[in-house]
Scaffold this motif. Structure first.
Motif: not given
Length: 405
Positions: A198-212
Motif C-alpha cells: 500500500i502506498p506510504a503517504n499521509f492518508n494511508t499512514m495517518v488518516i485511514e488508521p484513525f478513520k477505521d
C-alpha cells in the motif's frame, strides 16, 4: 488450552525482550546513579527517558507502512523489530562504558535512545502479534507474551540487582544485552504474512488508521472507558513501594514478598487469565476484575491501619498480583480485538497511549495526594477511580462485542 507452540512460542522470547528496556533505564538506572554518588537533583535528569513509551503512537504509522531495505526478505514488522533491538543493544553497550557521576548527560542520552527503541520495539511486537495470530492463537500467544514480560521484568530488576552485588555496573549492563538477544533470535522464527503493498503517504499512514478506528460503535464512550479503567490499578501501583517502606516493612521483606513472591503469583494470574478468556466474555471479565481491584484498594487501606503485619502483607500480595496478572492478560487481548490488522501497530499504540498518557499525568500527583490525604484515604481514593469504568460496563452492552470487523 490448545497451544500452537510453533506460532506462539517466539512471543515468549519477545515478551522478555520487550519488558527489559524500560526496567533497565527506569529503576535500575536510578539505583546505579544514586549508588555512584550522583546528587538527587541530577538523578532527576533521567526521569524523562521513558517518555517515548507514552508517545510511541506518533511514529507507529511508519512501522505500518514504510519498508526497510531488507523488509522484502523477512517481512516489514520483523525488519523494524530487528532495527529497534539492535538500537537497544547499541545503547546498552555504550551505557556500560560510562559513569553516572562523570557522564550524566551522555548517559541520559543513551538511556533516551534505549527508551525510544524500547518503546518502538514494544509497539512493533504488538502489531506483529496481532497480524500473525488469530482466534485462540491470539489469546494464547498474548498470555505467553505476558508471561515473557514477567520473566523480562524479573531478569532486568531482581536479577541485575543481584549481579550488581558481585560485579561492576558496567558488567551488569553488558550482561543485560543477552536479554535483548533472546528477542532478537525469537523474531527470526516468526512467519510474517507479506501484506499487499500500500502506498506510504499521509492518508494511508495517518488518516485511514484513525478513520477505521472511528467506525467503532460508541467511540467516545469506548475511549473514555479505556482511559478510566486502568487508573485505579495504576495509581495504587505507583505508590506501592513507598507505602511498604513507610508503613514499616524492611527492604528485605519488600524484596521477598512483593518483588519475588509477587512475580510468581502474577505469573499464575496471567495463565489463569488466559483460561477465563475461553469461558467468559470481555464485559463479564472486565466488570468482575474491576470490582476486585476496588477490594484490593480497600485491603491496602486496611494495611495502612494495621501496620507491618507480614501475614496480611502476603495475603494482599497474593490477592493483588493474581488479579493484576489476570487483568493484564485480559486487557491486552481486549485491546488487540479493537485493532484492524491493516493498521495494527498504529491502532494498538494509540489505544495504549489512551491508557498510559492520562495515568502518567495523574501519576505525577500520586506522591502529593498520598502526603496530603494519608495512606488510608489515598488507597480508598484509588478504589473510587474504578467506579466510572464499572458504570460504563454496566450501562453499555454493545461496547464489548467479541468481534469488531
Amino acid at each position: 488450552m490448545n497451544w500452537n507452540l510453533k506460532k506462539i512460542l517466539p512471543f515468549l522470547g519477545l515478551g522478555i525482550s520487550v519488558q527489559a528496556p524500560i526496567n533497565l533505564i527506569g529503576g535500575l538506572l536510578l539505583l546505579w546513579a544514586t549508588e555512584s554518588g550522583l546528587d538527587l537533583k541530577s538523578v532527576g535528569l533521567f526521569a524523562g527517558v521513558t517518555l517515548p513509551y507514552c508517545l510511541k503512537f506518533l511514529w507507529a504509522p511508519f512501522v505500518d507502512r514504510i519498508n526497510l531495505p531488507f523488509a522484502d526478505k523477512i517481512g516489514r514488522k520483523k525488519a523494524w523489530c530487528l532495527l529497534w533491538q539492535l538500537g537497544i543493544i547499541f545503547g546498552l553497550f555504550n551505557m556500560s562504558l560510562l559513569n553516572p557521576k562523570e557522564d550524566a548527560l551522555i548517559l541520559a542520552m543513551c538511556a533516551l535512545l534505549i527508551g525510544f527503541c524500547g518503546a518502538s520495539q514494544e509497539m512493533t511486537v504488538d502489531g506483529l502479534r496481532i497480524d500473525t495470530l488469530k482466534g485462540n492463537d491470539l489469546n494464547n500467544g498474548t498470555v505467553l507474551f505476558q508471561f515473557g514480560n514477567r520473566i523480562g521484568y524479573f531478569a532486568a530488576t531482581a536479577g541485575m540487582i543481584a549481579l550488581s552485588g558481585v560485579l561492576s555496573w558496567s558488567s551488569v549492563y553488558q550482561i543485560s544485552i543477552a536479554i535483548i538477544g533472546i528477542g532478537l533470535l525469537s523474531v527470526l522464527f516468526i512467519h510474517e504474512t507479506q501484506e499487499k503493498e500500500i502506498p506510504a503517504n499521509f492518508n494511508t499512514m495517518v488518516i485511514e488508521p484513525f478513520k477505521d478506528f472511528c467506525t467503532r460503535q460508541n467511540l467516545l464512550l469506548l475511549c473514555g472507558f479505556i482511559i478510566l479503567y486502568k487508573l485505579c490499578n495504576g495509581m495504587l501501583g505507583k505508590m506501592a513501594y513507598p507505602f511498604y517502606y513507610d508503613v514499616g516493612f524492611t527492604k528485605n521483606q519488600i524484596a521477598l514478598v512483593s518483588a519475588t513472591f509477587g512475580s510468581i503469583i502474577t505469573t499464575l494470574g496471567i495463565f489463569f487469565g488466559g483460561y477465563v478468556l475461553k469461558k467468559f466474555q470481555f464485559r463479564t471479565l472486565l466488570f468482575w476484575l474491576g470490582g476486585i481491584e476496588i477490594l484490593t484498594s480497600v485491603a491496602f487501606a486496611q494495611l495502612a491501619i494495621t501496620g507491618p503485619d507480614i501475614s496480611l502483607f502476603f495475603l494482599i500480595i497474593i490477592f493483588d498480583n493474581i488479579v493484576g496478572g489476570m487483568g493484564g492478560a485480559v486487557w491486552a487481548v481486549f485491546l488487540s480485538t479493537l485493532c484492524c490488522r491493516k493498521f495494527s501497530t498504529t491502532q494498538y499504540a494509540f489505544l495504549n497511549a489512551l491508557t498510559m498518557v492520562p495515568l502518567t499525568l495523574l501519576g505525577t500527583t500520586s506522591g502529593w495526594l498520598a502526603s496530603e490525604m494519608g495512606w488510608y484515604a489515598y488507597f480508598m481514593f484509588t478504589g473510587l477511580l474504578m467506579l466510572p469504568a464499572l458504570i460504563i460496563i454496566t450501562e453499555s452492552k454493545t461496547l464489548f462485542k467479541e468481534k469488531w470487523k
